[in-house]
Design a protein around this motif. Structure first.
Motif, PDB file in Angstrom:
ATOM      1  N   THR A  45      -7.021 -31.350 -15.950  1.00  0.00           N
ATOM      2  CA  THR A  45      -6.392 -32.493 -15.278  1.00  0.00           C
ATOM      3  C   THR A  45      -7.096 -33.795 -15.632  1.00  0.00           C
ATOM      4  O   THR A  45      -6.450 -34.833 -15.861  1.00  0.00           O
ATOM      5  CB  THR A  45      -6.411 -32.280 -13.765  1.00  0.00           C
ATOM      6  N   ILE A  46      -8.409 -33.802 -15.681  1.00  0.00           N
ATOM      7  CA  ILE A  46      -9.168 -35.012 -16.032  1.00  0.00           C
ATOM      8  C   ILE A  46      -8.846 -35.450 -17.461  1.00  0.00           C
ATOM      9  O   ILE A  46      -8.626 -36.640 -17.735  1.00  0.00           O
ATOM     10  CB  ILE A  46     -10.674 -34.767 -15.858  1.00  0.00           C
ATOM     11  N   ILE A  47      -8.793 -34.503 -18.377  1.00  0.00           N
ATOM     12  CA  ILE A  47      -8.492 -34.831 -19.778  1.00  0.00           C
ATOM     13  C   ILE A  47      -7.085 -35.395 -19.910  1.00  0.00           C
ATOM     14  O   ILE A  47      -6.843 -36.377 -20.635  1.00  0.00           O
ATOM     15  CB  ILE A  47      -8.672 -33.581 -20.656  1.00  0.00           C
ATOM     16  N   THR A  48      -6.129 -34.805 -19.194  1.00  0.00           N
ATOM     17  CA  THR A  48      -4.754 -35.292 -19.257  1.00  0.00           C
ATOM     18  C   THR A  48      -4.634 -36.709 -18.695  1.00  0.00           C
ATOM     19  O   THR A  48      -3.913 -37.552 -19.248  1.00  0.00           O
ATOM     20  CB  THR A  48      -3.831 -34.353 -18.476  1.00  0.00           C
ATOM     21  N   GLY A  49      -5.340 -36.994 -17.597  1.00  0.00           N
ATOM     22  CA  GLY A  49      -5.292 -38.334 -17.018  1.00  0.00           C
ATOM     23  C   GLY A  49      -5.853 -39.396 -17.934  1.00  0.00           C
ATOM     24  O   GLY A  49      -5.312 -40.507 -18.031  1.00  0.00           O
ATOM     25  N   VAL A  50      -6.936 -39.077 -18.640  1.00  0.00           N
ATOM     26  CA  VAL A  50      -7.527 -40.044 -19.569  1.00  0.00           C
ATOM     27  C   VAL A  50      -6.611 -40.265 -20.773  1.00  0.00           C
ATOM     28  O   VAL A  50      -6.414 -41.398 -21.229  1.00  0.00           O
ATOM     29  CB  VAL A  50      -8.920 -39.563 -20.018  1.00  0.00           C
ATOM     30  N   SER A  51      -5.998 -39.203 -21.281  1.00  0.00           N
ATOM     31  CA  SER A  51      -5.124 -39.326 -22.454  1.00  0.00           C
ATOM     32  C   SER A  51      -3.862 -40.111 -22.136  1.00  0.00           C
ATOM     33  O   SER A  51      -3.314 -40.801 -23.008  1.00  0.00           O
ATOM     34  CB  SER A  51      -4.748 -37.934 -22.968  1.00  0.00           C
TER      35      SER A  51
ATOM     36  N   MET B 224      -4.251 -43.958 -22.649  1.00  0.00           N
ATOM     37  CA  MET B 224      -4.771 -44.370 -23.939  1.00  0.00           C
ATOM     38  C   MET B 224      -3.689 -44.258 -25.000  1.00  0.00           C
ATOM     39  O   MET B 224      -2.771 -43.443 -24.883  1.00  0.00           O
ATOM     40  CB  MET B 224      -5.972 -43.494 -24.332  1.00  0.00           C
ATOM     41  N   PRO B 225      -3.764 -45.077 -26.054  1.00  0.00           N
ATOM     42  CA  PRO B 225      -2.815 -44.933 -27.164  1.00  0.00           C
ATOM     43  C   PRO B 225      -3.048 -43.635 -27.917  1.00  0.00           C
ATOM     44  O   PRO B 225      -4.157 -43.093 -27.930  1.00  0.00           O
ATOM     45  CB  PRO B 225      -3.102 -46.158 -28.036  1.00  0.00           C
ATOM     46  N   GLN B 226      -2.000 -43.140 -28.537  1.00  0.00           N
ATOM     47  CA  GLN B 226      -2.083 -41.876 -29.263  1.00  0.00           C
ATOM     48  C   GLN B 226      -2.677 -42.130 -30.650  1.00  0.00           C
ATOM     49  O   GLN B 226      -1.966 -42.282 -31.644  1.00  0.00           O
ATOM     50  CB  GLN B 226      -0.690 -41.251 -29.366  1.00  0.00           C
ATOM     51  N   VAL B 227      -3.989 -42.193 -30.699  1.00  0.00           N
ATOM     52  CA  VAL B 227      -4.686 -42.427 -31.957  1.00  0.00           C
ATOM     53  C   VAL B 227      -5.025 -41.085 -32.599  1.00  0.00           C
ATOM     54  O   VAL B 227      -5.087 -40.048 -31.934  1.00  0.00           O
ATOM     55  CB  VAL B 227      -5.963 -43.264 -31.730  1.00  0.00           C
ATOM     56  N   SER B 228      -5.253 -41.123 -33.896  1.00  0.00           N
ATOM     57  CA  SER B 228      -5.472 -39.897 -34.658  1.00  0.00           C
ATOM     58  C   SER B 228      -6.938 -39.533 -34.818  1.00  0.00           C
ATOM     59  O   SER B 228      -7.256 -38.557 -35.492  1.00  0.00           O
ATOM     60  CB  SER B 228      -4.825 -40.022 -36.045  1.00  0.00           C
ATOM     61  N   TYR B 229      -7.838 -40.302 -34.230  1.00  0.00           N
ATOM     62  CA  TYR B 229      -9.261 -40.007 -34.350  1.00  0.00           C
ATOM     63  C   TYR B 229      -9.832 -39.679 -32.969  1.00  0.00           C
ATOM     64  O   TYR B 229      -9.194 -39.886 -31.938  1.00  0.00           O
ATOM     65  CB  TYR B 229     -10.015 -41.183 -34.980  1.00  0.00           C
ATOM     66  N   ILE B 230     -11.047 -39.161 -32.969  1.00  0.00           N
ATOM     67  CA  ILE B 230     -11.692 -38.709 -31.734  1.00  0.00           C
ATOM     68  C   ILE B 230     -12.417 -39.876 -31.081  1.00  0.00           C
ATOM     69  O   ILE B 230     -13.143 -40.620 -31.743  1.00  0.00           O
ATOM     70  CB  ILE B 230     -12.678 -37.559 -32.034  1.00  0.00           C
ATOM     71  N   LYS B 231     -12.220 -40.015 -29.791  1.00  0.00           N
ATOM     72  CA  LYS B 231     -12.890 -41.060 -29.025  1.00  0.00           C
ATOM     73  C   LYS B 231     -14.158 -40.498 -28.381  1.00  0.00           C
ATOM     74  O   LYS B 231     -14.329 -39.279 -28.250  1.00  0.00           O
ATOM     75  CB  LYS B 231     -11.949 -41.616 -27.956  1.00  0.00           C
ATOM     76  N   ALA B 232     -15.017 -41.398 -27.938  1.00  0.00           N
ATOM     77  CA  ALA B 232     -16.278 -40.973 -27.323  1.00  0.00           C
ATOM     78  C   ALA B 232     -16.026 -40.204 -26.036  1.00  0.00           C
ATOM     79  O   ALA B 232     -16.710 -39.212 -25.741  1.00  0.00           O
ATOM     80  CB  ALA B 232     -17.167 -42.191 -27.055  1.00  0.00           C
ATOM     81  N   VAL B 233     -15.049 -40.628 -25.264  1.00  0.00           N
ATOM     82  CA  VAL B 233     -14.745 -39.924 -24.023  1.00  0.00           C
ATOM     83  C   VAL B 233     -14.177 -38.536 -24.313  1.00  0.00           C
ATOM     84  O   VAL B 233     -14.391 -37.596 -23.533  1.00  0.00           O
ATOM     85  CB  VAL B 233     -13.777 -40.763 -23.155  1.00  0.00           C
ATOM     86  N   ASP B 234     -13.471 -38.385 -25.439  1.00  0.00           N
ATOM     87  CA  ASP B 234     -12.967 -37.063 -25.807  1.00  0.00           C
ATOM     88  C   ASP B 234     -14.109 -36.107 -26.106  1.00  0.00           C
ATOM     89  O   ASP B 234     -14.052 -34.920 -25.737  1.00  0.00           O
ATOM     90  CB  ASP B 234     -12.050 -37.173 -27.026  1.00  0.00           C
ATOM     91  N   VAL B 235     -15.131 -36.609 -26.762  1.00  0.00           N
ATOM     92  CA  VAL B 235     -16.294 -35.760 -27.065  1.00  0.00           C
ATOM     93  C   VAL B 235     -16.930 -35.251 -25.782  1.00  0.00           C
ATOM     94  O   VAL B 235     -17.217 -34.051 -25.642  1.00  0.00           O
ATOM     95  CB  VAL B 235     -17.314 -36.551 -27.912  1.00  0.00           C
ATOM     96  N   TYR B 236     -17.120 -36.143 -24.832  1.00  0.00           N
ATOM     97  CA  TYR B 236     -17.793 -35.740 -23.588  1.00  0.00           C
ATOM     98  C   TYR B 236     -16.928 -34.776 -22.792  1.00  0.00           C
ATOM     99  O   TYR B 236     -17.416 -33.751 -22.288  1.00  0.00           O
ATOM    100  CB  TYR B 236     -18.109 -36.980 -22.745  1.00  0.00           C
ATOM    101  N   LEU B 237     -15.648 -35.067 -22.659  1.00  0.00           N
ATOM    102  CA  LEU B 237     -14.782 -34.213 -21.844  1.00  0.00           C
ATOM    103  C   LEU B 237     -14.574 -32.847 -22.478  1.00  0.00           C
ATOM    104  O   LEU B 237     -14.572 -31.821 -21.775  1.00  0.00           O
ATOM    105  CB  LEU B 237     -13.437 -34.907 -21.621  1.00  0.00           C
TER     106      LEU B 237
END
Length: 468
Positions: A312-318, A321-334
């Motif tokens: 649920t947390i990952i879905t809320g953050v996504s 955010m725009p649908q970018v093709s690279y990994i964000k810092a918050v994606d790494v942590y989550l």
């Protein structure tokens, strides 16, 4: 005889002159009427002149500035050197920053400075004249537009926000209040620990460098901002002005001005909304390491709850955010946090499987299950979802039998040793419970209690050391 001849003569004269007299009177009467009509006509013309005079008075600036004597469709100094146009910007507010649309909205005052000798006028006091939007359409003004703008409009409440000031020597100041939404190319690879560089670009649309030269009127001091400008998620680190040239293959080179500003994101909001809940879910998943391995429903439900919460947390953050093709810092942590939660569930699956294998081996060594429980090793789990070792069950059975026997003796004999037997029973019960917990703690759980927190702490140190 003489009298008769005189009488005939006067009669002839009277008959001859009377028609002429009547004709003359008839002619004189229309002339009087005509003079009366001319008088009314003159009065009407006088009134019309008065009305026209009231209409002409506001238009005297056309005569003063020689509006009708020049063709203002042509720039000042046409055919000669490019006309220099100075720019001065007063930023009123930055209304919004959108990560999803990758744009920003800004409201500011745009001021143009140039000299047009065609607008010079004589003045004894050497004072400038100020006009509103009605004169702007009749003279030449620079055709500035905003590169990469999506939407823009000029404020018109209560009147169009234009100001035109002309000096006696022909120097012109043209000010307008504008709101612009322009594109900002954002890099979210370090989101939400990122810093964004945005710029608003100004350029002449029709006049190339050969006809118009744009420059900042006061250099770096040409860009001013209000002190109260603030954003909910960003801190404005810097405002700066720069200039350059832009080339178009079909039309040539153009002067371009840049309004640059640096935005640094506030991290505290995302710490409360994203990072802190993720940490809590990871630490909550470690609680299962301290729960008895035979408590299957407790450990499984805890693991599934933490996994779903992380999803649920990952879905809320996504979603924000725009649908970018690279990994964000918050994606790494989550995703690393989700991996820790998932591994805690896998850890219990391994403990459950190894416990089943271990009991199966014990049952095979004994040959059969003692007591009344004649079931296979695969069915070692009771209906309550907990594993029961044979030795533990026998100890508990013998302990319950001894307890019942002692209670029966106490009832029949009424011995004063009842209190001491209760104390011994409590001590033996506590010792059995402690021994049962220690015996049912798998080695994997023991190592996981230490290994999982240490690895997660190391990950946090590396993560915050890289991105902060």
């Amino acid at each position: 005889m003489v009298l008769a001849s005189q009488l005939v003569f006067f009669s002839y004269i009277w008959i001859t002159l009377m028609p002429n007299a009547f004709a003359a009177s008839d002619i004189k009467t229309p002339s009087l009427r005509c003079s009366t009509s001319v008088t009314h006509t003159c009065k009407k013309e006088t009134r019309m002149k008065k009305v026209d005079n009231t209409k002409v008075r506001p238009m005297k600036y056309e005569q003063l500035l020689h509006i009708e004597d020049h063709d203002f469709a042509i720039r000042p100094g046409f055919g000669g050197s490019p006309v220099p146009v100075g720019i001065d910007v007063q930023v009123e507010s930055i209304d919004s920053i959108s990560e999803v649309n990758m744009d920003f909205t800004m409201t500011f005052y745009l001021r143009h400075y140039w000299k047009d000798e065609r607008l010079s006028f004589p003045s004894t006091t050497n004072k400038s004249m100020t006009f509103d939007h009605r004169l702007i359409k009749k003279i030449w003004v620079p055709d500035i537009f905003f590169v990469h703008s999506k939407r823009s409009f000029i404020h018109d409440t209560t009147m169009e926000n234009f100001m035109l000031r002309v000096d006696p020597d022909g120097n012109v100041l043209f000010s307008v209040r504008i709101t612009v939404s322009a594109m900002c190319l954002m890099d979210f690879s370090r989101f939400p620990l990122d810093t964004q560089n945005c710029s608003l670009e100004l350029e002449s649309y029709a006049y190339s460098e050969e006809d118009l030269m744009l420059y900042w009127k006061y250099g770096n001091k040409s860009l001013n901002t209000e002190e109260h400008i603030s954003l909910s998620q960003f801190f404005i680190e810097e405002f700066s002005a720069s200039s350059g040239l832009a080339f178009y293959s079909s039309t040539g080179w153009y002067y371009r001005l840049f309004i640059n500003f640096v935005l640094r994101r506030h991290i505290f909001f995302f710490v409360l909304k994203t990072y802190f809940p993720a940490m809590l879910m990871v630490m909550l998943s470690w609680v299962s390491f301290w729960i008895d391995r035979r408590a299957v429903p407790a450990r499984v439900s805890l693991g599934i709850t933490t996994v779903l919460t992380m999803s649920t947390i990952i879905t809320g953050v996504s979603a924000s955010m725009p649908q970018v093709s690279y990994i964000k810092a918050v994606d790494v942590y989550l995703w690393v946090s989700s991996l820790f939660v998932f591994l805690s569930v896998i850890e219990y699956a391994a403990v459950n499987y190894l416990t089943t294998v271990e009991e199966r081996k014990q049952f095979k060594n004994r040959g059969k299950i003692s007591g009344i429980y004649n079931i296979d090793a695969v069915e070692a789990m009771a209906f309550d979802g907990c594993y029961h070792d044979s030795e533990t069950d026998m100890d508990q059975t013998s302990f319950s039998l001894h307890s019942e026997e002692g209670s029966m003796r106490g009832r029949f004999t009424g011995s004063p040793s009842t209190d001491s037997s209760r104390i011994k029973r409590r001590k033996s019960l506590g010792g059995n419970i402690g021994r049962i917990i220690l015996e049912n703690t798998h080695a994997i759980d023991t190592y996981s209690r230490i290994l999982f927190p240490i690895v997660y702490i190391i990950f946090n140190l590396i993560y915050w050391g890289i991105y902060v």
